[in-house]
Design a protein around this motif. Structure first.
Motif, PDB file in Angstrom:
ATOM      1  N   GLY A  61      38.122  33.808  32.292  1.00 54.75           N
ATOM      2  CA  GLY A  61      39.411  33.157  32.459  1.00 54.75           C
ATOM      3  C   GLY A  61      39.982  32.663  31.148  1.00 54.75           C
ATOM      4  N   VAL A  62      39.134  32.100  30.290  1.00 56.37           N
ATOM      5  CA  VAL A  62      39.595  31.605  28.998  1.00 56.37           C
ATOM      6  C   VAL A  62      40.043  32.760  28.113  1.00 56.37           C
ATOM      7  CG1 VAL A  62      38.894  30.450  26.876  1.00 56.37           C
ATOM      8  CG2 VAL A  62      38.218  29.492  29.075  1.00 56.37           C
ATOM      9  N   VAL A  63      39.239  33.817  28.041  1.00 53.14           N
ATOM     10  CA  VAL A  63      39.612  34.960  27.203  1.00 53.14           C
ATOM     11  C   VAL A  63      40.861  35.643  27.757  1.00 53.14           C
ATOM     12  CG1 VAL A  63      38.866  37.194  26.280  1.00 53.14           C
ATOM     13  CG2 VAL A  63      37.244  35.296  26.409  1.00 53.14           C
TER      14      VAL A  63
ATOM     15  N   THR B 200      36.608  50.816  49.290  1.00 52.24           N
ATOM     16  CA  THR B 200      35.449  50.987  48.412  1.00 52.24           C
ATOM     17  C   THR B 200      35.702  50.392  47.039  1.00 52.24           C
ATOM     18  OG1 THR B 200      34.807  53.015  49.564  1.00 52.24           O
ATOM     19  CG2 THR B 200      33.882  52.660  47.370  1.00 52.24           C
ATOM     20  N   ALA B 201      36.884  50.650  46.489  1.00 53.78           N
ATOM     21  CA  ALA B 201      37.226  50.097  45.183  1.00 53.78           C
ATOM     22  C   ALA B 201      37.286  48.569  45.237  1.00 53.78           C
ATOM     23  CB  ALA B 201      38.564  50.658  44.713  1.00 53.78           C
ATOM     24  N   ALA B 202      37.899  48.048  46.292  1.00 50.29           N
ATOM     25  CA  ALA B 202      37.992  46.598  46.436  1.00 50.29           C
ATOM     26  C   ALA B 202      36.608  45.971  46.567  1.00 50.29           C
ATOM     27  CB  ALA B 202      38.856  46.241  47.641  1.00 50.29           C
ATOM     28  N   ASP B 203      35.721  46.618  47.308  1.00 50.93           N
ATOM     29  CA  ASP B 203      34.368  46.096  47.479  1.00 50.93           C
ATOM     30  C   ASP B 203      33.605  46.087  46.158  1.00 50.93           C
ATOM     31  OD1 ASP B 203      34.725  45.590  50.145  1.00 50.93           O
ATOM     32  OD2 ASP B 203      33.741  47.433  50.833  1.00 50.93           O
ATOM     33  N   ALA B 204      33.852  47.084  45.319  1.00 50.39           N
ATOM     34  CA  ALA B 204      33.198  47.126  44.008  1.00 50.39           C
ATOM     35  C   ALA B 204      33.600  45.910  43.180  1.00 50.39           C
ATOM     36  CB  ALA B 204      33.567  48.415  43.281  1.00 50.39           C
ATOM     37  N   LEU B 205      34.851  45.498  43.302  1.00 48.35           N
ATOM     38  CA  LEU B 205      35.324  44.331  42.562  1.00 48.35           C
ATOM     39  C   LEU B 205      34.849  43.031  43.207  1.00 48.35           C
ATOM     40  CD1 LEU B 205      38.920  45.542  41.737  1.00 48.35           C
ATOM     41  CD2 LEU B 205      36.946  45.496  40.233  1.00 48.35           C
ATOM     42  N   ARG B 206      34.809  43.011  44.528  1.00 50.27           N
ATOM     43  CA  ARG B 206      34.272  41.822  45.203  1.00 50.27           C
ATOM     44  C   ARG B 206      32.824  41.569  44.771  1.00 50.27           C
ATOM     45  NH1 ARG B 206      37.050  44.178  49.780  1.00 50.27           N
ATOM     46  NH2 ARG B 206      38.856  42.914  50.372  1.00 50.27           N
ATOM     47  N   ASP B 207      32.089  42.659  44.572  1.00 53.04           N
ATOM     48  CA  ASP B 207      30.691  42.515  44.168  1.00 53.04           C
ATOM     49  C   ASP B 207      30.581  41.880  42.783  1.00 53.04           C
ATOM     50  OD1 ASP B 207      27.812  43.151  44.751  1.00 53.04           O
ATOM     51  OD2 ASP B 207      28.040  44.263  42.864  1.00 53.04           O
ATOM     52  N   LEU B 208      31.568  42.123  41.918  1.00 54.25           N
ATOM     53  CA  LEU B 208      31.551  41.473  40.608  1.00 54.25           C
ATOM     54  C   LEU B 208      31.644  39.961  40.763  1.00 54.25           C
ATOM     55  CD1 LEU B 208      33.951  43.741  38.490  1.00 54.25           C
ATOM     56  CD2 LEU B 208      31.454  43.715  38.472  1.00 54.25           C
TER      57      LEU B 208
ATOM     58  N   PHE C  30      40.913  43.350  32.152  1.00 53.46           N
ATOM     59  CA  PHE C  30      41.725  42.626  33.125  1.00 53.46           C
ATOM     60  C   PHE C  30      41.226  42.868  34.540  1.00 53.46           C
ATOM     61  CE2 PHE C  30      44.781  41.685  29.833  1.00 53.46           C
ATOM     62  CZ  PHE C  30      45.339  40.497  30.265  1.00 53.46           C
ATOM     63  N   ALA C  31      40.737  44.057  34.822  1.00 51.35           N
ATOM     64  CA  ALA C  31      40.200  44.324  36.156  1.00 51.35           C
ATOM     65  C   ALA C  31      39.029  43.392  36.448  1.00 51.35           C
ATOM     66  CB  ALA C  31      39.767  45.784  36.268  1.00 51.35           C
ATOM     67  N   VAL C  32      38.128  43.260  35.485  1.00 52.13           N
ATOM     68  CA  VAL C  32      36.972  42.385  35.672  1.00 52.13           C
ATOM     69  C   VAL C  32      37.410  40.924  35.737  1.00 52.13           C
ATOM     70  CG1 VAL C  32      34.803  41.576  34.661  1.00 52.13           C
ATOM     71  CG2 VAL C  32      35.398  44.012  34.549  1.00 52.13           C
ATOM     72  N   ALA C  33      38.297  40.526  34.831  1.00 53.00           N
ATOM     73  CA  ALA C  33      38.739  39.131  34.792  1.00 53.00           C
ATOM     74  C   ALA C  33      39.415  38.726  36.097  1.00 53.00           C
ATOM     75  CB  ALA C  33      39.699  38.921  33.616  1.00 53.00           C
ATOM     76  N   LEU C  34      40.258  39.592  36.627  1.00 56.20           N
ATOM     77  CA  LEU C  34      40.942  39.278  37.883  1.00 56.20           C
ATOM     78  C   LEU C  34      39.974  39.308  39.059  1.00 56.20           C
ATOM     79  CD1 LEU C  34      44.239  41.246  37.225  1.00 56.20           C
ATOM     80  CD2 LEU C  34      43.996  38.769  37.408  1.00 56.20           C
TER      81      LEU C  34
ATOM     82  N   PRO D 243      45.081  24.676  31.048  1.00 53.07           N
ATOM     83  CA  PRO D 243      45.434  25.663  32.066  1.00 53.07           C
ATOM     84  C   PRO D 243      44.723  26.978  31.895  1.00 53.07           C
ATOM     85  CG  PRO D 243      47.079  25.674  30.344  1.00 53.07           C
ATOM     86  CD  PRO D 243      46.030  24.664  29.938  1.00 53.07           C
ATOM     87  N   ALA D 244      43.573  26.965  31.225  1.00 55.13           N
ATOM     88  CA  ALA D 244      42.995  28.228  30.808  1.00 55.13           C
ATOM     89  C   ALA D 244      42.643  29.162  31.925  1.00 55.13           C
ATOM     90  CB  ALA D 244      41.741  27.970  29.974  1.00 55.13           C
ATOM     91  N   CYS D 245      42.307  28.651  33.078  1.00 54.08           N
ATOM     92  CA  CYS D 245      41.858  29.529  34.146  1.00 54.08           C
ATOM     93  C   CYS D 245      42.909  29.722  35.228  1.00 54.08           C
ATOM     94  CB  CYS D 245      40.557  29.008  34.748  1.00 54.08           C
ATOM     95  SG  CYS D 245      39.199  29.063  33.571  1.00 54.08           S
ATOM     96  N   GLU D 246      44.148  29.411  34.902  1.00 55.93           N
ATOM     97  CA  GLU D 246      45.218  29.700  35.845  1.00 55.93           C
ATOM     98  C   GLU D 246      45.402  31.203  35.946  1.00 55.93           C
ATOM     99  OE1 GLU D 246      47.140  27.628  37.770  1.00 55.93           O
ATOM    100  OE2 GLU D 246      45.620  26.189  37.206  1.00 55.93           O
ATOM    101  N   PRO D 247      45.825  31.726  37.108  1.00 53.10           N
ATOM    102  CA  PRO D 247      46.036  33.159  37.235  1.00 53.10           C
ATOM    103  C   PRO D 247      47.071  33.652  36.242  1.00 53.10           C
ATOM    104  CG  PRO D 247      46.041  32.108  39.390  1.00 53.10           C
ATOM    105  CD  PRO D 247      46.042  31.011  38.370  1.00 53.10           C
ATOM    106  N   VAL D 248      46.787  34.814  35.674  1.00 54.07           N
ATOM    107  CA  VAL D 248      47.712  35.452  34.754  1.00 54.07           C
ATOM    108  C   VAL D 248      48.384  36.604  35.476  1.00 54.07           C
ATOM    109  CG1 VAL D 248      47.895  36.770  32.616  1.00 54.07           C
ATOM    110  CG2 VAL D 248      46.361  34.813  32.734  1.00 54.07           C
ATOM    111  N   ALA D 249      49.695  36.723  35.327  1.00 60.05           N
ATOM    112  CA  ALA D 249      50.420  37.783  36.003  1.00 60.05           C
ATOM    113  C   ALA D 249      49.856  39.130  35.601  1.00 60.05           C
ATOM    114  CB  ALA D 249      51.901  37.703  35.631  1.00 60.05           C
ATOM    115  N   MET D 250      49.733  40.017  36.574  1.00 60.62           N
ATOM    116  CA  MET D 250      49.077  41.278  36.288  1.00 60.62           C
ATOM    117  C   MET D 250      49.909  42.193  35.406  1.00 60.62           C
ATOM    118  SD  MET D 250      46.960  42.186  39.749  1.00 60.62           S
ATOM    119  CE  MET D 250      48.302  41.958  40.892  1.00 60.62           C
TER     120      MET D 250
END
Length: 238
Positions: free
Chosen positions: A123-125, A103-111, A80-84, A15-22
């Motif tokens: 996801g594993v880490v 703008t902030a959301a777009d910066a993360l979408r670009d990641l 966690f920001a990058v991982a999510l 289950p390593a890449c299952e979403p983790v609660a924020m």
């Protein structure tokens, strides 16, 4: 040894890449707080991700894992920001827009668009950090052959944690089952200890345990049939 080609693969068994609660980053201001931690260091983090992405392309997956672990240890919130972000979750991006701005959301979408090769690594880490795991097994590659000289089937299996190869082993069915028995015994020991100490087991884990037990019982039923067949017509009996 005369191999008889028959290969099977099972992937994504963990289950390593299952979403983790924020709330795993212990912040009531989620996700705004962790995103701001990322934005404060965006240029440096992007440079880091470029380096790690290059290592992933080169196939140095163990180095990638260690670099990401270091990032998580040094800046948990930004990690966690990058991982999510790398989960490419529309829900997460929507929460960022609601708490911060587009703008902030777009910066993360670009990641997510720029570093898809790092998604499973993060996801594993993320599971390691949030769930106190280490190298969780996410896949198992299996090859079966037959040794005509010994009259014994052989099973070769390689355990993976994301793209990191953890171990490779080859053994007879009895030897492989011995390893499986050790793992089941350790599981029983862990559950017994939790029960003895009156420690609860959460409902998600209990549900998964029930599912895994049913899968084991089904496979053991098939195994009994296979062994009965061998008893009636032993291998090598003329």
């Amino acid at each position: 040894m005369i191999p008889r080609d028959r290969e099977t693969q099972t992937n994504g068994i963990g289950p390593a890449c299952e979403p983790v609660a924020m709330d795993d980053v212990n912040s009531e201001a989620m996700p705004g707080a962790i995103v701001e931690a990322y934005l404060d260091r965006e240029r440096g983090i992007r440079a880091f991700l470029d380096e790690v992405d290059a290592l992933a392309v080169e196939g140095d997956h163990e180095a990638v894992r260690e670099r990401i672990r270091g990032f998580a240890a040094n800046d948990r919130a930004a990690f966690f920001a990058v991982a999510l972000a790398l989960t490419n979750s529309a829900h997460f991006f929507g929460d960022v827009e609601a708490q911060l701005d587009v703008t902030a959301a777009d910066a993360l979408r670009d990641l997510a668009e720029t570093y898809p090769a790092l998604a499973e690594h993060f996801g594993v880490v993320r599971m390691e950090v949030a769930g106190d795991r280490h190298n969780p097994v996410t896949g198992l590659d299996v090859t079966t052959t037959y040794d005509a000289d010994q009259e014994v089937p052989l099973v070769t299996y390689t355990a993976h944690s994301g793209d990191v190869e953890l171990c490779e082993s080859r053994g007879s069915p009895a030897e492989v089952l011995a390893t499986a028995t050790y793992v089941v015994q350790a599981t029983n020991d862990a559950l017994e200890a939790a029960t003895s100490d009156d420690h609860p087991v959460n409902t998600d884990e209990l549900s998964e345990l029930i599912d895994r037990r049913e899968e084991l019982e089904s496979e053991l039923s098939v195994l009994r049939d296979r062994i009965d067949q061998l008893r009636r017509a032993p291998v090598g009996d003329e």
